[in-house]
Scaffold this motif. Sequence first.
Motif, PDB file in Angstrom:
ATOM      1  N   LEU A 101     -12.103  -1.718  46.059  1.00 44.81           N
ATOM      2  CA  LEU A 101     -12.599  -2.750  46.972  1.00 44.81           C
ATOM      3  C   LEU A 101     -14.105  -2.649  47.225  1.00 44.81           C
ATOM      4  CD1 LEU A 101      -9.660  -2.752  49.529  1.00 44.81           C
ATOM      5  CD2 LEU A 101      -9.907  -4.024  47.405  1.00 44.81           C
ATOM      6  N   HIS A 102     -14.761  -1.672  46.615  1.00 41.62           N
ATOM      7  CA  HIS A 102     -16.220  -1.531  46.700  1.00 41.62           C
ATOM      8  C   HIS A 102     -16.709  -1.722  48.142  1.00 41.62           C
ATOM      9  CE1 HIS A 102     -16.997  -1.131  42.381  1.00 41.62           C
ATOM     10  NE2 HIS A 102     -15.907  -1.859  42.262  1.00 41.62           N
ATOM     11  N   CYS A 103     -16.237  -0.822  48.990  1.00 41.44           N
ATOM     12  CA  CYS A 103     -16.482  -0.928  50.426  1.00 41.44           C
ATOM     13  C   CYS A 103     -17.965  -0.834  50.789  1.00 41.44           C
ATOM     14  CB  CYS A 103     -15.739   0.192  51.154  1.00 41.44           C
ATOM     15  SG  CYS A 103     -13.966   0.244  50.821  1.00 41.44           S
ATOM     16  N   ASP A 104     -18.320  -1.511  51.864  1.00 42.70           N
ATOM     17  CA  ASP A 104     -19.672  -1.373  52.413  1.00 42.70           C
ATOM     18  C   ASP A 104     -19.878   0.015  53.018  1.00 42.70           C
ATOM     19  OD1 ASP A 104     -21.042  -3.685  51.809  1.00 42.70           O
ATOM     20  OD2 ASP A 104     -20.248  -4.795  53.515  1.00 42.70           O
ATOM     21  N   ASN A 105     -18.793   0.556  53.587  1.00 43.39           N
ATOM     22  CA  ASN A 105     -18.835   1.908  54.162  1.00 43.39           C
ATOM     23  C   ASN A 105     -17.774   2.761  53.472  1.00 43.39           C
ATOM     24  OD1 ASN A 105     -20.773   1.232  56.331  1.00 43.39           O
ATOM     25  ND2 ASN A 105     -19.093  -0.023  57.105  1.00 43.39           N
TER      26      ASN A 105
ATOM     27  N   SER B  36      -9.562 -16.191  55.237  1.00 44.32           N
ATOM     28  CA  SER B  36      -9.481 -15.048  54.337  1.00 44.32           C
ATOM     29  C   SER B  36      -9.235 -13.775  55.136  1.00 44.32           C
ATOM     30  CB  SER B  36     -10.775 -14.904  53.531  1.00 44.32           C
ATOM     31  OG  SER B  36     -11.867 -14.594  54.376  1.00 44.32           O
ATOM     32  N   TYR B  37      -8.860 -12.733  54.440  1.00 46.20           N
ATOM     33  CA  TYR B  37      -8.702 -11.435  55.092  1.00 46.20           C
ATOM     34  C   TYR B  37      -9.086 -10.330  54.114  1.00 46.20           C
ATOM     35  CZ  TYR B  37      -4.271 -10.617  52.586  1.00 46.20           C
ATOM     36  OH  TYR B  37      -3.324 -10.409  51.616  1.00 46.20           O
ATOM     37  N   GLN B  38      -9.318  -9.135  54.647  1.00 44.89           N
ATOM     38  CA  GLN B  38      -9.621  -7.944  53.859  1.00 44.89           C
ATOM     39  C   GLN B  38      -8.532  -6.903  54.118  1.00 44.89           C
ATOM     40  OE1 GLN B  38     -13.258  -8.273  56.146  1.00 44.89           O
ATOM     41  NE2 GLN B  38     -14.368  -7.459  54.382  1.00 44.89           N
ATOM     42  N   LEU B  39      -8.255  -6.083  53.126  1.00 44.31           N
ATOM     43  CA  LEU B  39      -7.234  -5.059  53.290  1.00 44.31           C
ATOM     44  C   LEU B  39      -7.707  -3.961  54.231  1.00 44.31           C
ATOM     45  CD1 LEU B  39      -5.853  -4.556  49.652  1.00 44.31           C
ATOM     46  CD2 LEU B  39      -4.864  -5.902  51.522  1.00 44.31           C
ATOM     47  N   ARG B  40      -6.934  -3.707  55.258  1.00 45.13           N
ATOM     48  CA  ARG B  40      -7.193  -2.638  56.234  1.00 45.13           C
ATOM     49  C   ARG B  40      -8.640  -2.652  56.715  1.00 45.13           C
ATOM     50  NH1 ARG B  40      -3.819   1.438  57.203  1.00 45.13           N
ATOM     51  NH2 ARG B  40      -5.046   1.377  59.125  1.00 45.13           N
ATOM     52  N   GLU B  41      -9.128  -3.826  57.065  1.00 46.22           N
ATOM     53  CA  GLU B  41     -10.491  -3.916  57.591  1.00 46.22           C
ATOM     54  C   GLU B  41     -10.621  -3.180  58.921  1.00 46.22           C
ATOM     55  OE1 GLU B  41     -11.620  -7.938  58.728  1.00 46.22           O
ATOM     56  OE2 GLU B  41      -9.541  -8.543  58.468  1.00 46.22           O
ATOM     57  N   ASP B  42      -9.479  -2.865  59.552  1.00 46.58           N
ATOM     58  CA  ASP B  42      -9.505  -2.129  60.809  1.00 46.58           C
ATOM     59  C   ASP B  42     -10.022  -0.704  60.632  1.00 46.58           C
ATOM     60  OD1 ASP B  42      -6.917  -1.981  59.359  1.00 46.58           O
ATOM     61  OD2 ASP B  42      -6.415  -0.494  60.889  1.00 46.58           O
ATOM     62  N   LEU B  43     -10.063  -0.228  59.389  1.00 45.51           N
ATOM     63  CA  LEU B  43     -10.541   1.127  59.126  1.00 45.51           C
ATOM     64  C   LEU B  43     -12.058   1.229  59.150  1.00 45.51           C
ATOM     65  CD1 LEU B  43      -8.149   2.121  56.190  1.00 45.51           C
ATOM     66  CD2 LEU B  43      -7.949   2.758  58.598  1.00 45.51           C
TER      67      LEU B  43
ATOM     68  N   TYR C 104     -12.171 -10.111  49.232  1.00 46.73           N
ATOM     69  CA  TYR C 104     -11.558 -10.970  50.239  1.00 46.73           C
ATOM     70  C   TYR C 104     -10.369 -11.691  49.609  1.00 46.73           C
ATOM     71  CZ  TYR C 104     -15.882 -10.294  52.904  1.00 46.73           C
ATOM     72  OH  TYR C 104     -16.937  -9.744  53.583  1.00 46.73           O
ATOM     73  N   PHE C 105      -9.299 -11.815  50.370  1.00 43.69           N
ATOM     74  CA  PHE C 105      -8.091 -12.468  49.888  1.00 43.69           C
ATOM     75  C   PHE C 105      -7.856 -13.774  50.642  1.00 43.69           C
ATOM     76  CE2 PHE C 105      -7.567  -7.960  49.052  1.00 43.69           C
ATOM     77  CZ  PHE C 105      -7.090  -7.939  47.754  1.00 43.69           C
ATOM     78  N   LEU C 106      -7.578 -14.825  49.892  1.00 42.67           N
ATOM     79  CA  LEU C 106      -7.143 -16.078  50.497  1.00 42.67           C
ATOM     80  C   LEU C 106      -5.630 -15.993  50.606  1.00 42.67           C
ATOM     81  CD1 LEU C 106      -9.331 -18.734  48.607  1.00 42.67           C
ATOM     82  CD2 LEU C 106      -9.919 -17.263  50.556  1.00 42.67           C
ATOM     83  N   PRO C 107      -5.065 -16.049  51.812  1.00 39.73           N
ATOM     84  CA  PRO C 107      -3.637 -15.781  52.009  1.00 39.73           C
ATOM     85  C   PRO C 107      -2.739 -16.817  51.344  1.00 39.73           C
ATOM     86  CG  PRO C 107      -4.628 -16.627  54.021  1.00 39.73           C
ATOM     87  CD  PRO C 107      -5.758 -16.359  53.077  1.00 39.73           C
TER      88      PRO C 107
END
Length: 216
Positions: free
Chosen positions: A52-56, A187-194, A201-204
């Motif tokens: 997912l090439h995270c920003d953090n 859209s949403y991201q996987l486990r963005e709560d982390l 980004y996923f289009l549901p």
Amino acid sequence: GMVIDLETCIGCDYCTNACQATNHLPDYINWNVITTEQTSYGREYFLPRPCLHCDNPPCTDVCPVGATYKRDDGLVVMDYDKCIGCRYCQVACPYGARSFYWRTPEEGSFSPQWGDPEVEQRPRGVVEKCSFCFQRIDRGLEFGLTPGVDDAATPTCVVACPRKARVFGDLNDPESEVSKLLADHTSYQLREDLGTGPRIYFLPPDADEEKAEEQA
């Protein structure tokens, strides 16, 4: 970054097969995993999951030798010459996006049907993962091509998709297709709560059902 339309994805594995060939992967290692999930309305859909090439990225924080790092353009990549195989990054990744070479790599069965290898195969004892095909991006930029617009400068999984369910481009450019999709769709991201800031980004797939329920 990348946008994946889950309503459009048909789980055909074209993206995975092209990735296997282009990135010189043995058959027992898979950078692009596709799972079957279910919406809250009970409908099955396919969920592709590359790195997912995270920003953090937590993987870069734990690497003791700097073998995994974030480039200036945001890509999270590996320096295989530095990797000591400690697998700290693999443990730290919350998405299971990394693989370890337990044995000497063998040639995969996806080339030449799905493409020719564009990078050298990695040695035994290192960790590896999806690179967003940075070799294609870098080479394309040298020739004045635009990643996400010109196929030769775009990740092979995006190019191979027969349904165009994957879109790649510059998230900082409001005129790029990825930016326009995110502006116009939920859209949403996987486990963005982390707090990892994943840049896929996923289009549901259940957006139509939700919209119909709201209008009912």
